[in-house]
Design a protein around this motif. Structure first.
Motif, PDB file in Angstrom:
ATOM      1  N   TYR A   1     -23.011  -4.554   1.989  1.00 10.61           N
ATOM      2  CA  TYR A   1     -22.855  -5.984   2.263  1.00 10.61           C
ATOM      3  C   TYR A   1     -21.777  -6.176   3.308  1.00 10.61           C
ATOM      4  CZ  TYR A   1     -25.476  -5.921  -2.016  1.00 10.61           C
ATOM      5  OH  TYR A   1     -26.448  -5.648  -2.941  1.00 10.61           O
TER       6      TYR A   1
ATOM      7  N   ASP B   1     -19.718  -9.420   5.576  1.00 13.58           N
ATOM      8  CA  ASP B   1     -19.516 -10.865   5.733  1.00 13.58           C
ATOM      9  C   ASP B   1     -19.304 -11.190   7.204  1.00 13.58           C
ATOM     10  OD1 ASP B   1     -19.684 -11.425   2.984  1.00 13.58           O
ATOM     11  OD2 ASP B   1     -17.635 -10.687   2.703  1.00 13.58           O
TER      12      ASP B   1
ATOM     13  N   GLN C   1     -19.188 -18.387   5.918  1.00 12.51           N
ATOM     14  CA  GLN C   1     -19.021 -17.204   5.058  1.00 12.51           C
ATOM     15  C   GLN C   1     -20.368 -16.573   4.702  1.00 12.51           C
ATOM     16  OE1 GLN C   1     -16.242 -17.889   1.800  1.00 12.51           O
ATOM     17  NE2 GLN C   1     -15.125 -19.390   3.025  1.00 12.51           N
TER      18      GLN C   1
ATOM     19  N   ARG D   1     -22.945 -13.844   4.155  1.00 12.07           N
ATOM     20  CA  ARG D   1     -22.983 -12.434   3.785  1.00 12.07           C
ATOM     21  C   ARG D   1     -24.362 -11.864   4.125  1.00 12.07           C
ATOM     22  NH1 ARG D   1     -20.493  -9.865  -1.597  1.00 12.07           N
ATOM     23  NH2 ARG D   1     -18.713 -10.237  -0.220  1.00 12.07           N
TER      24      ARG D   1
ATOM     25  N   THR E   1     -28.282 -11.232   0.897  1.00 15.28           N
ATOM     26  CA  THR E   1     -27.877 -12.061   2.039  1.00 15.28           C
ATOM     27  C   THR E   1     -27.779 -13.526   1.581  1.00 15.28           C
ATOM     28  OG1 THR E   1     -28.786 -10.553   3.694  1.00 15.28           O
ATOM     29  CG2 THR E   1     -28.615 -12.876   4.330  1.00 15.28           C
ATOM     30  N   THR E   2     -26.922 -14.277   2.240  1.00 11.58           N
ATOM     31  CA  THR E   2     -26.729 -15.684   1.873  1.00 11.58           C
ATOM     32  C   THR E   2     -28.054 -16.449   1.882  1.00 11.58           C
ATOM     33  OG1 THR E   2     -24.474 -15.715   2.702  1.00 11.58           O
ATOM     34  CG2 THR E   2     -25.607 -17.847   2.572  1.00 11.58           C
TER      35      THR E   2
ATOM     36  N   SER F   1     -27.060 -18.476  -3.320  1.00 12.09           N
ATOM     37  CA  SER F   1     -25.671 -18.054  -3.109  1.00 12.09           C
ATOM     38  C   SER F   1     -24.709 -19.199  -3.400  1.00 12.09           C
ATOM     39  CB  SER F   1     -25.472 -17.604  -1.654  1.00 12.09           C
ATOM     40  OG  SER F   1     -26.376 -16.580  -1.322  1.00 12.09           O
TER      41      SER F   1
ATOM     42  N   CYS G   1     -28.632 -14.717  12.909  1.00 13.70           N
ATOM     43  CA  CYS G   1     -27.850 -14.092  11.845  1.00 13.70           C
ATOM     44  C   CYS G   1     -27.846 -12.569  12.021  1.00 13.70           C
ATOM     45  CB  CYS G   1     -28.425 -14.500  10.486  1.00 13.70           C
ATOM     46  SG  CYS G   1     -27.558 -13.745   9.089  1.00 13.70           S
TER      47      CYS G   1
END
Lengths: 390, 390
Positions: free
Chosen positions: B13, B15, B30, B32, B118-119, B123, B147
């Motif tokens: 992971y 960020d 933020q 991830r 992933t976000t 999340s 992203c």
């Protein structure tokens, strides 16, 4: 009034005098049948054509309903320009039309299990005084046909000049020819099959799941609770509707057009594309006019239908006793009841020397063609009913 | 251990250091990203292949997961014989395979909006400390690609030797070539399209409706309520699953076989046909591993995707800036992302003299072929990545 119209008609109701024994072993008592007739019975009583409807139809096949329902039974691409209350096969039934009411008495019933006047899951069970709901027996196409047979007995009609229908209606026509070979002179089987293909089984299963997973379905006993599985039935209708149309026809009609001036709204919950709005509209109008349990039962019956199963998988054996002349019509873009299904029936009948003709119509609207391509079906049906090959 | 396997892998992971600006105008902070890598980065940092997954995939594309999830991410026809925890494209990624990890560093991320690290909508929103739920912004494929770009920036990877993917993954590959023409040497676009056809829009809309009409969805804020729209998502998955397969493959695999010794049970609620059981199984296993809001967002993003829209409908204009070499692969029985869609991209690229090759593989399994027909894709991909025409 259109000279080809049968005019204003009223649906009538008839109660069967004896219980109906079903394939499941269950029995239905005090069965009521909703029906309409167009034309005049000949003195010899030999000019009757029974028209059988598909999943979402009803007894109102032709003419203008004396008391039109709030929602048209003609929906999809066919609904746009139609007068309110017009029958679902009005283009095919009337003076001078394919099913010519100057010559024939056309009889149309709402099928067993229906929600438009014939006994179905929303009807009151005489044993309890409450709607059947979850206690309504699972039906077969043969049950529907036996109900139609019992109904015609009451009218004093023994023989049929023809039985005709599209989709589930065509299954009934085939089943008539198998069950009552001596009482049917001809069958007209349009956009139908002797056994739905596995992908069709899947679409039907998904539609039923959408209804049964709606908590408002309540196991089938939603009548009188103030709730009904409208959400799930809307999804079921959307699934059905897309399977009735062809991909190219959706492309022609909707493309990827957005609802709002080609601008995205970045929303999940609201329709963005025209085709999404169309699906919403279709779902909304269908749930207002149709009972969810009827949908479940008719969908189940049409997936069960398999003429070959009881004959070790041999369709030719299943059709060995058929005496009716057979007219098959299919449509090139129908992927739910594809032309190959009609060709298979043709082969099975031809193998044993039965009179059969099979016509493939090139048309873009998928399964819905049987309701839309009336002009091109008309000469085929007329010639066939005249007894000459098309 | 299979010598072609990348071995045991662990998802990692990362960020993102800065907020992600989205097409909708919203911003995600933020963010991830869950990812896996297979192979070794070359000193020149020029051997990176980004693999993009489709709607139901995740970062675990190859090898065996160190901590296998309860439900395999490989389902459908491909799931049967697979070892537990195997990556969704394991047949394509590894030493000596199509994406050869002896030569390339293959990077795979869970896409933005996902539910596997992933976000995404499940999340925690840093602004509230609670899951985003209904407040998660509607995404586009370009957002997903930006992203991925931001994620690779953190890894210090500027250029990509290739971006590859099937279905929604192929859309990302195309979008990469359009958004970052100077940073992508080649794209591999499998069973994909520059814009989903209207029937595909409809299927996706129906699947989303099935989820959103489930009362347990609660407008998207079901996290922590003890309820989730499993019923609706099961229906959504059934719809998706049938669109991924071809009618003949369903016929081959299931036919009309009944579950119980060729005998009808006369039941609405229980599966009668094997294909009905299969759909139940598919739905059940999917809802245990996938988040409904992620399904909604990814489905919406892939229906929005339309490279031509911003260029007055001209795909050639949209692709005018592309510098990547392009490999297109489609499958004869894929009716959801049909071969014609790949042919359209090929024409648009060829019109402006871009290097492109398009291969149609004759195979029966529909859209799922991109996951199943690995052996036949392998030589095409290997030759293409070697820089020679297949």
């Amino acid at each position: 009034m259109d000279p080809g119209s049968v005019g204003t008609v009223e649906t009538r109701y008839l109660d069967l005098p004896t219980p109906l024994r079903l394939d499941s072993g269950r029995e239905l008592r005090q069965v009521r049948v909703a029906y309409e007739t167009y034309g005049t019975l000949s003195p010899a009583r030999d000019n009757v054509i029974l028209v059988c409807h598909a999943l979402s139809g009803d007894a109102h096949a032709a003419g203008i309903a004396a008391t039109p329902p709030a929602e048209s039974t003609r929906d999809g691409f066919g609904a746009a320009a139609d007068p309110k209350g017009i029958g679902w096969w009005d283009g095919m039934i009337g003076p001078g039309k394919a099913f010519d009411t100057d010559r024939f008495l056309v009889v149309s019933t709402n099928l067993l299990g229906g929600c438009r006047g014939t006994t179905g899951p929303s009807s009151v069970d005489p044993a309890t005084g409450r709607p059947y709901g979850s206690d309504f027996p699972v039906l077969t196409v043969a049950d529907m046909v036996r109900c139609e047979r019992a109904f015609l007995d009451v009218l004093g009609i023994e023989r049929l000049a023809a039985v005709a229908g599209g989709s589930l209606g065509g299954m009934q026509a085939l089943q008539w020819a198998v069950l009552f070979p001596d009482q049917v002179d001809a069958i007209v089987v349009i956009a139908s099959t002797h056994a739905l293909q596995p992908q069709g089984l899947a679409w039907n299963a998904i539609a039923r799941e959408a209804i049964m997973r709606d908590p408002a379905w309540q196991g089938g006993d939603y009548y009188g609770t103030g709730r009904a599985p409208d959400a799930g039935m809307g999804v079921a209708r959307m699934v059905g509707h897309i399977t009735y149309l062809s991909a190219p026809s959706l492309d022609d009609r909707f493309g990827r057009r957005l609802r709002f001036a080609d601008d995205l709204r970045y929303t999940l919950a609201e329709p963005e594309f025209e085709i999404e709005s169309y699906l919403h509209h279709q779902a909304g109008s269908f749930v207002r006019r149709f009972d969810a349990n009827t949908y479940l039962h008719l969908s189940r019956a049409l997936t069960y239908f398999d003429l070959a199963r009881e004959h070790g998988g041999s369709l030719a054996s299943a059709l060995a006793g058929v005496r009716a002349r057979t007219l098959l019509i299919s449509f090139s873009s129908d992927w739910l009841y594809p032309p190959a299904a009609s060709a298979r029936i043709e082969r099975a009948l031809a193998e044993t020397g039965k009179p059969v003709e099979n016509h493939l119509i090139e048309a873009p609207y998928g399964h819905d063609c049987f309701l839309l391509e009336e002009a091109r079906q008309t000469p085929l049906v007329r010639r066939f009913l005249n007894g000459s090959r098309a």
